[in-house]
Design a protein around this motif. Structure first.
Motif, PDB file in Angstrom:
ATOM      1  N   ALA A  98       0.822  -1.217   0.000  1.00  0.00           N
ATOM      2  CA  ALA A  98       0.000   0.000   0.000  1.00  0.00           C
ATOM      3  C   ALA A  98       0.855   1.266   0.000  1.00  0.00           C
ATOM      4  CB  ALA A  98      -0.920  -0.006   1.211  1.00  0.00           C
ATOM      5  N   GLU A  99       2.096   1.183   0.468  1.00  0.00           N
ATOM      6  CA  GLU A  99       2.970   2.361   0.548  1.00  0.00           C
ATOM      7  C   GLU A  99       3.864   2.520  -0.682  1.00  0.00           C
ATOM      8  OE1 GLU A  99       5.182   2.333   4.184  1.00  0.00           O
ATOM      9  OE2 GLU A  99       3.418   1.842   5.385  1.00  0.00           O
ATOM     10  N   PRO A 106      -1.782  -5.303  -7.525  1.00  0.00           N
ATOM     11  CA  PRO A 106      -1.332  -6.577  -6.970  1.00  0.00           C
ATOM     12  C   PRO A 106      -2.443  -7.632  -6.882  1.00  0.00           C
ATOM     13  CG  PRO A 106      -1.238  -4.856  -5.303  1.00  0.00           C
ATOM     14  CD  PRO A 106      -1.617  -4.203  -6.588  1.00  0.00           C
ATOM     15  N   ALA A 107      -3.706  -7.221  -7.046  1.00  0.00           N
ATOM     16  CA  ALA A 107      -4.810  -8.180  -7.015  1.00  0.00           C
ATOM     17  C   ALA A 107      -4.766  -9.135  -8.212  1.00  0.00           C
ATOM     18  CB  ALA A 107      -6.144  -7.437  -6.988  1.00  0.00           C
ATOM     19  N   LEU A 108      -4.014  -8.772  -9.267  1.00  0.00           N
ATOM     20  CA  LEU A 108      -3.884  -9.641 -10.436  1.00  0.00           C
ATOM     21  C   LEU A 108      -2.992 -10.861 -10.167  1.00  0.00           C
ATOM     22  CD1 LEU A 108      -3.487  -6.926 -13.215  1.00  0.00           C
ATOM     23  CD2 LEU A 108      -5.496  -8.331 -12.758  1.00  0.00           C
ATOM     24  N   ARG A 124       5.156  -9.456  -5.287  1.00  0.00           N
ATOM     25  CA  ARG A 124       4.398  -8.246  -5.613  1.00  0.00           C
ATOM     26  C   ARG A 124       4.846  -7.719  -6.966  1.00  0.00           C
ATOM     27  NH1 ARG A 124       7.919  -4.264  -5.348  1.00  0.00           N
ATOM     28  NH2 ARG A 124       9.499  -4.152  -3.739  1.00  0.00           N
ATOM     29  N   PRO A 125       4.100  -6.739  -7.529  1.00  0.00           N
ATOM     30  CA  PRO A 125       4.535  -6.110  -8.785  1.00  0.00           C
ATOM     31  C   PRO A 125       5.783  -5.259  -8.562  1.00  0.00           C
ATOM     32  CG  PRO A 125       2.191  -5.736  -8.402  1.00  0.00           C
ATOM     33  CD  PRO A 125       2.744  -6.317  -7.151  1.00  0.00           C
ATOM     34  N   LEU A 126       6.467  -4.957  -9.641  1.00  0.00           N
ATOM     35  CA  LEU A 126       7.642  -4.088  -9.592  1.00  0.00           C
ATOM     36  C   LEU A 126       7.236  -2.719  -9.053  1.00  0.00           C
ATOM     37  CD1 LEU A 126      10.680  -3.963 -10.538  1.00  0.00           C
ATOM     38  CD2 LEU A 126       9.814  -2.858 -12.592  1.00  0.00           C
ATOM     39  N   ALA A 127       8.094  -2.130  -8.182  1.00  0.00           N
ATOM     40  CA  ALA A 127       7.813  -0.817  -7.594  1.00  0.00           C
ATOM     41  C   ALA A 127       8.796   0.218  -8.136  1.00  0.00           C
ATOM     42  CB  ALA A 127       7.910  -0.884  -6.079  1.00  0.00           C
ATOM     43  N   SER A 128       8.429   1.488  -7.989  1.00  0.00           N
ATOM     44  CA  SER A 128       9.277   2.566  -8.513  1.00  0.00           C
ATOM     45  C   SER A 128      10.570   2.715  -7.718  1.00  0.00           C
ATOM     46  CB  SER A 128       8.513   3.889  -8.478  1.00  0.00           C
ATOM     47  OG  SER A 128       8.170   4.218  -7.148  1.00  0.00           O
TER      48      SER A 128
END
Length: 194
Positions: A98-99, A106-108, A124-128
């Motif tokens: 969430a942060e 991420p629900a995918l 989790r998906p890739l983050a910035s």
């Protein structure tokens, strides 16, 4: 003159005579002025002149005390970097999804994929901000890849994210589905894939 067998150095009106006896040259040629070199002191190797003077005036006892203080500080930092179980602390504290600015929702990610992972790992998906979580160290295991600058990484991430946003707004699945597996203890990427 040559045929008359006369020497031009002796005849007063010839060029050779005038040059040899310095006629008409004194007003044209002036003596060169020499510059005196002025010595000046300046800083060296990133230190100012005042810093150099202070270092030169420093006593050996003060030097030894500063060295010991630096060694003690390094030891304290090293001791603070070790966790309770004796293993060195690496990375940062675990950051919840969430942060983070994620590449896609991420629900995918199917729940079965999350359930198959051990408790100390998180998918989790890739983050910035994944450049700081050793993403390129993991990629270098497969093939040498140069680490981009933070600005270049952020702009490329924003491009991928905007493409994903565009495709989902059209009712299509996201184009770029890059996943990472992160350790919960260190918040460090240990695996990546798409």
């Amino acid at each position: 003159m040559f045929k008359q067998r006369k020497n031009p150095r002796v005849i007063a009106w010839t060029q050779v005579y005038r040059r040899q006896h310095r006629k008409g040259v004194a007003d044209q040629v002036q003596k060169k002025k020499t510059r005196k070199t002025v010595k000046s002191q300046r800083g060296y190797a990133g230190m100012s002149l005042a810093d150099l003077a202070a270092k030169k005036a420093e006593t050996p006892a003060a030097r030894l005390a500063a060295r010991e203080a630096a060694i003690n500080k390094a030891k304290q930092e090293k001791k603070a970097a070790v966790s309770k179980d004796g293993k060195p602390k690496i990375g940062m504290a675990f950051t919840p999804d969430a942060e983070l600015e994620l590449l896609f929702d991420p629900a995918l990610i199917p729940e079965s994929a999350k359930a198959d992972l051990p408790d100390d790992l998180h998918i989790r998906p890739l983050a910035s901000t994944d450049l700081n979580r050793s993403q390129f160290d993991v990629l270098n295991v497969l093939t040498p890849s140069p680490k981009p600058t933070p600005e270049a990484y952020k702009s490329h991430f924003e491009l991928l994210r905007s493409i994903n946003t565009l495709t989902t707004s059209l009712g299509l699945p996201p184009t770029y589905l890059t996943l990472v597996i992160v350790t919960k203890g260190e918040d460090r990427i240990v695996a990546t894939g798409s």
